[in-house]
Design a protein around this motif. Structure first.
Motif, PDB file in Angstrom:
ATOM      1  N   PHE A 268       0.831  -1.206   0.000  1.00 56.13           N
ATOM      2  CA  PHE A 268       0.000   0.000   0.000  1.00 56.13           C
ATOM      3  C   PHE A 268       0.864   1.254   0.000  1.00 56.13           C
ATOM      4  O   PHE A 268       0.555   2.232  -0.698  1.00 56.13           O
ATOM      5  CB  PHE A 268      -0.928   0.011   1.218  1.00 56.13           C
ATOM      6  CG  PHE A 268      -2.163  -0.837   1.058  1.00 56.13           C
ATOM      7  CD1 PHE A 268      -3.014  -0.672  -0.011  1.00 56.13           C
ATOM      8  CD2 PHE A 268      -2.487  -1.806   1.999  1.00 56.13           C
ATOM      9  CE1 PHE A 268      -4.155  -1.452  -0.164  1.00 56.13           C
ATOM     10  CE2 PHE A 268      -3.622  -2.590   1.872  1.00 56.13           C
ATOM     11  CZ  PHE A 268      -4.454  -2.418   0.790  1.00 56.13           C
ATOM     12  N   GLU A 269       1.925   1.264   0.788  1.00 50.54           N
ATOM     13  CA  GLU A 269       2.815   2.431   0.826  1.00 50.54           C
ATOM     14  C   GLU A 269       3.424   2.681  -0.554  1.00 50.54           C
ATOM     15  O   GLU A 269       3.493   3.822  -1.021  1.00 50.54           O
ATOM     16  CB  GLU A 269       3.924   2.206   1.849  1.00 50.54           C
ATOM     17  CG  GLU A 269       3.447   2.205   3.296  1.00 50.54           C
ATOM     18  CD  GLU A 269       4.565   1.911   4.273  1.00 50.54           C
ATOM     19  OE1 GLU A 269       5.695   1.613   3.811  1.00 50.54           O
ATOM     20  OE2 GLU A 269       4.327   1.969   5.499  1.00 50.54           O
ATOM     21  N   PHE A 270       3.881   1.615  -1.185  1.00 52.05           N
ATOM     22  CA  PHE A 270       4.461   1.719  -2.521  1.00 52.05           C
ATOM     23  C   PHE A 270       3.439   2.257  -3.515  1.00 52.05           C
ATOM     24  O   PHE A 270       3.725   3.166  -4.303  1.00 52.05           O
ATOM     25  CB  PHE A 270       4.946   0.333  -2.956  1.00 52.05           C
ATOM     26  CG  PHE A 270       5.313   0.229  -4.412  1.00 52.05           C
ATOM     27  CD1 PHE A 270       6.587   0.542  -4.850  1.00 52.05           C
ATOM     28  CD2 PHE A 270       4.378  -0.193  -5.356  1.00 52.05           C
ATOM     29  CE1 PHE A 270       6.926   0.440  -6.187  1.00 52.05           C
ATOM     30  CE2 PHE A 270       4.709  -0.299  -6.694  1.00 52.05           C
ATOM     31  CZ  PHE A 270       5.992   0.016  -7.115  1.00 52.05           C
ATOM     32  N   ARG A 271       2.234   1.702  -3.464  1.00 50.67           N
ATOM     33  CA  ARG A 271       1.211   2.108  -4.418  1.00 50.67           C
ATOM     34  C   ARG A 271       0.807   3.571  -4.241  1.00 50.67           C
ATOM     35  O   ARG A 271       0.569   4.283  -5.228  1.00 50.67           O
ATOM     36  CB  ARG A 271      -0.022   1.210  -4.286  1.00 50.67           C
ATOM     37  CG  ARG A 271       0.199  -0.224  -4.728  1.00 50.67           C
ATOM     38  CD  ARG A 271      -1.111  -0.998  -4.657  1.00 50.67           C
ATOM     39  NE  ARG A 271      -2.115  -0.401  -5.519  1.00 50.67           N
ATOM     40  CZ  ARG A 271      -3.423  -0.515  -5.340  1.00 50.67           C
ATOM     41  NH1 ARG A 271      -3.885  -1.228  -4.306  1.00 50.67           N
ATOM     42  NH2 ARG A 271      -4.272   0.053  -6.177  1.00 50.67           N
ATOM     43  N   ALA A 272       0.706   4.027  -3.003  1.00 51.08           N
ATOM     44  CA  ALA A 272       0.320   5.424  -2.771  1.00 51.08           C
ATOM     45  C   ALA A 272       1.315   6.368  -3.428  1.00 51.08           C
ATOM     46  O   ALA A 272       0.928   7.377  -4.042  1.00 51.08           O
ATOM     47  CB  ALA A 272       0.221   5.699  -1.270  1.00 51.08           C
ATOM     48  N   ALA A 273       2.598   6.039  -3.321  1.00 55.67           N
ATOM     49  CA  ALA A 273       3.626   6.896  -3.911  1.00 55.67           C
ATOM     50  C   ALA A 273       3.618   6.811  -5.433  1.00 55.67           C
ATOM     51  O   ALA A 273       3.570   7.835  -6.130  1.00 55.67           O
ATOM     52  CB  ALA A 273       4.999   6.504  -3.365  1.00 55.67           C
ATOM     53  N   ILE A 274       3.655   5.588  -5.965  1.00 57.51           N
ATOM     54  CA  ILE A 274       3.769   5.389  -7.411  1.00 57.51           C
ATOM     55  C   ILE A 274       2.483   5.787  -8.139  1.00 57.51           C
ATOM     56  O   ILE A 274       2.506   6.542  -9.122  1.00 57.51           O
ATOM     57  CB  ILE A 274       4.116   3.917  -7.724  1.00 57.51           C
ATOM     58  CG1 ILE A 274       5.501   3.565  -7.192  1.00 57.51           C
ATOM     59  CG2 ILE A 274       4.018   3.650  -9.226  1.00 57.51           C
ATOM     60  CD1 ILE A 274       6.622   4.348  -7.824  1.00 57.51           C
ATOM     61  N   GLU A 275       1.348   5.304  -7.657  1.00 54.52           N
ATOM     62  CA  GLU A 275       0.099   5.553  -8.375  1.00 54.52           C
ATOM     63  C   GLU A 275      -0.409   6.974  -8.192  1.00 54.52           C
ATOM     64  O   GLU A 275      -1.150   7.481  -9.039  1.00 54.52           O
ATOM     65  CB  GLU A 275      -0.947   4.528  -7.957  1.00 54.52           C
ATOM     66  CG  GLU A 275      -0.553   3.110  -8.353  1.00 54.52           C
ATOM     67  CD  GLU A 275      -1.658   2.099  -8.127  1.00 54.52           C
ATOM     68  OE1 GLU A 275      -2.834   2.417  -8.413  1.00 54.52           O
ATOM     69  OE2 GLU A 275      -1.354   0.987  -7.664  1.00 54.52           O
ATOM     70  N   GLY A 276      -0.014   7.623  -7.102  1.00 55.62           N
ATOM     71  CA  GLY A 276      -0.366   9.035  -6.959  1.00 55.62           C
ATOM     72  C   GLY A 276       0.265   9.868  -8.059  1.00 55.62           C
ATOM     73  O   GLY A 276      -0.388  10.721  -8.679  1.00 55.62           O
ATOM     74  N   GLU A 277       1.549   9.610  -8.325  1.00 49.50           N
ATOM     75  CA  GLU A 277       2.228  10.346  -9.391  1.00 49.50           C
ATOM     76  C   GLU A 277       1.719   9.940 -10.760  1.00 49.50           C
ATOM     77  O   GLU A 277       1.610  10.771 -11.676  1.00 49.50           O
ATOM     78  CB  GLU A 277       3.740  10.114  -9.291  1.00 49.50           C
ATOM     79  CG  GLU A 277       4.368  10.696  -8.043  1.00 49.50           C
ATOM     80  CD  GLU A 277       3.991  12.154  -7.823  1.00 49.50           C
ATOM     81  OE1 GLU A 277       4.229  12.975  -8.731  1.00 49.50           O
ATOM     82  OE2 GLU A 277       3.444  12.458  -6.753  1.00 49.50           O
ATOM     83  N   ALA A 278       1.393   8.664 -10.921  1.00 50.05           N
ATOM     84  CA  ALA A 278       0.841   8.223 -12.208  1.00 50.05           C
ATOM     85  C   ALA A 278      -0.477   8.922 -12.496  1.00 50.05           C
ATOM     86  O   ALA A 278      -0.747   9.333 -13.638  1.00 50.05           O
ATOM     87  CB  ALA A 278       0.648   6.704 -12.200  1.00 50.05           C
ATOM     88  N   ALA A 279      -1.311   9.081 -11.479  1.00 51.57           N
ATOM     89  CA  ALA A 279      -2.594   9.772 -11.660  1.00 51.57           C
ATOM     90  C   ALA A 279      -2.376  11.237 -12.019  1.00 51.57           C
ATOM     91  O   ALA A 279      -3.097  11.801 -12.855  1.00 51.57           O
ATOM     92  CB  ALA A 279      -3.431   9.647 -10.386  1.00 51.57           C
ATOM     93  N   PHE A 280      -1.386  11.861 -11.381  1.00 49.99           N
ATOM     94  CA  PHE A 280      -1.054  13.253 -11.694  1.00 49.99           C
ATOM     95  C   PHE A 280      -0.714  13.404 -13.177  1.00 49.99           C
ATOM     96  O   PHE A 280      -1.230  14.306 -13.870  1.00 49.99           O
ATOM     97  CB  PHE A 280       0.127  13.695 -10.830  1.00 49.99           C
ATOM     98  CG  PHE A 280       0.659  15.060 -11.154  1.00 49.99           C
ATOM     99  CD1 PHE A 280       0.072  16.191 -10.621  1.00 49.99           C
ATOM    100  CD2 PHE A 280       1.757  15.211 -11.996  1.00 49.99           C
ATOM    101  CE1 PHE A 280       0.570  17.462 -10.925  1.00 49.99           C
ATOM    102  CE2 PHE A 280       2.259  16.466 -12.309  1.00 49.99           C
ATOM    103  CZ  PHE A 280       1.666  17.599 -11.762  1.00 49.99           C
ATOM    104  N   LEU A 281       0.147  12.516 -13.677  1.00 51.27           N
ATOM    105  CA  LEU A 281       0.539  12.594 -15.086  1.00 51.27           C
ATOM    106  C   LEU A 281      -0.591  12.164 -16.015  1.00 51.27           C
ATOM    107  O   LEU A 281      -0.744  12.723 -17.107  1.00 51.27           O
ATOM    108  CB  LEU A 281       1.771  11.726 -15.328  1.00 51.27           C
ATOM    109  CG  LEU A 281       3.064  12.213 -14.653  1.00 51.27           C
ATOM    110  CD1 LEU A 281       4.182  11.207 -14.861  1.00 51.27           C
ATOM    111  CD2 LEU A 281       3.473  13.582 -15.190  1.00 51.27           C
TER     112      LEU A 281
END
Length: 261
Positions: free
Chosen positions: A123-136
């Protein structure tokens, strides 16, 4: 690239801050301690879930627990730190650690002991990675990619209406968001730990099915907020919505009885 004397300095110190690189023995010890801490974390968590350590009651002392579990106190403290971050225990200065929350027993049904620590790290990994993916994705998505996200969202809606688990649809939604970022490294990062991600999705969606329809609707509203932000090309809102969704999913793993500890 560092050259000459500077290169020699970096090589001898291990980095520009002068910190020596960890030795193989130190790295192995750190890994072993993390593994032991995970084992202790899941052991104590399971005992709280089973009611061995009731809500509001004080845990055994660090000395007692470390002796009982055969680990050092630093290892035990790592485990207790994770339990505090999960909101399961709370520390009172000078008094010790107390049980604050009792997660539901279904957690152990859907996530056997041995997997919960990894699920939380995922979950920690996903919050970081997917948050930025959603931004882009909000900035770069094409109309075709937006329709793919919408299709996955509509399938999730159907699963909620019919009471289906919806793991595949949930995964498709998140994968579509990453694909819309137009950066294949986001997809590569997710694919490298897809099994862990699916385990977490299976846990959280199974737990949601044990709750009310309102709970399912709340989770789906988080997906709706991500889609709305990407549709509006609002990168900051998309990042916030994605991080909120994943961090909320992480917290929901430990929903249950809460005391006044």
């Amino acid at each position: 690239m560092a050259t000459g004397k500077r290169a020699i300095e970096l090589s001898s110190t291990g980095g520009p801050d002068g910190a020596a690189p960890p030795t193989p023995a130190r790295a192995a010890r750190d890994t072993r301690d993390r593994t032991l801490a995970d084992t202790v974390y899941e052991n104590v968590l399971a005992r709280i879930v089973r009611g061995d350590f009731p809500v509001g009651e004080k845990l055994p002392t660090e000395h007692e627990l470390s002796v009982e579990m055969g680990v050092s106190r630093p290892v035990l403290r790592q485990a207790l730190k994770q339990l505090r971050e999960d909101g399961v225990v709370v520390s009172r200065q000078g008094s010790g650690s107390f049980v604050r929350r009792k997660p539901e027993e279904a957690v152990l049904d859907f996530a056997p002991i041995g997997s919960i620590a990894d699920i939380q790290r995922t979950f920690e990994f996903r919050a970081a990675i997917e948050g930025e993916a959603a931004f882009l994705a909000a900035q770069r998505r094409s109309e075709r990619e937006l329709r793919q996200i919408q299709t996955a969202l509509e399938e999730l809606d159907r699963c909620v209406r019919t009471g289906e688990l919806g793991v595949d649809a949930d995964e498709a939604f998140h994968a579509a968001v990453c694909a819309a970022s137009d950066n294949h490294y986001f997809m590569s990062a997710r694919n490298s730990m897809k099994a862990n991600i699916l385990t977490g999705l299976n846990l959280t969606r199974n737990l949601s099915l044990t709750k009310s329809q309102e709970r399912l609707a709340m989770v789906q509203a988080e997906h709706d907020a991500i889609f709305a932000a990407i549709t509006a090309r609002d990168g900051e809102a998309a990042r916030r919505a994605m991080r909120n969704h994943i961090e909320s999913a992480r917290r929901r793993v430990f929903d249950g009885d809460i005391g006044q500890a």
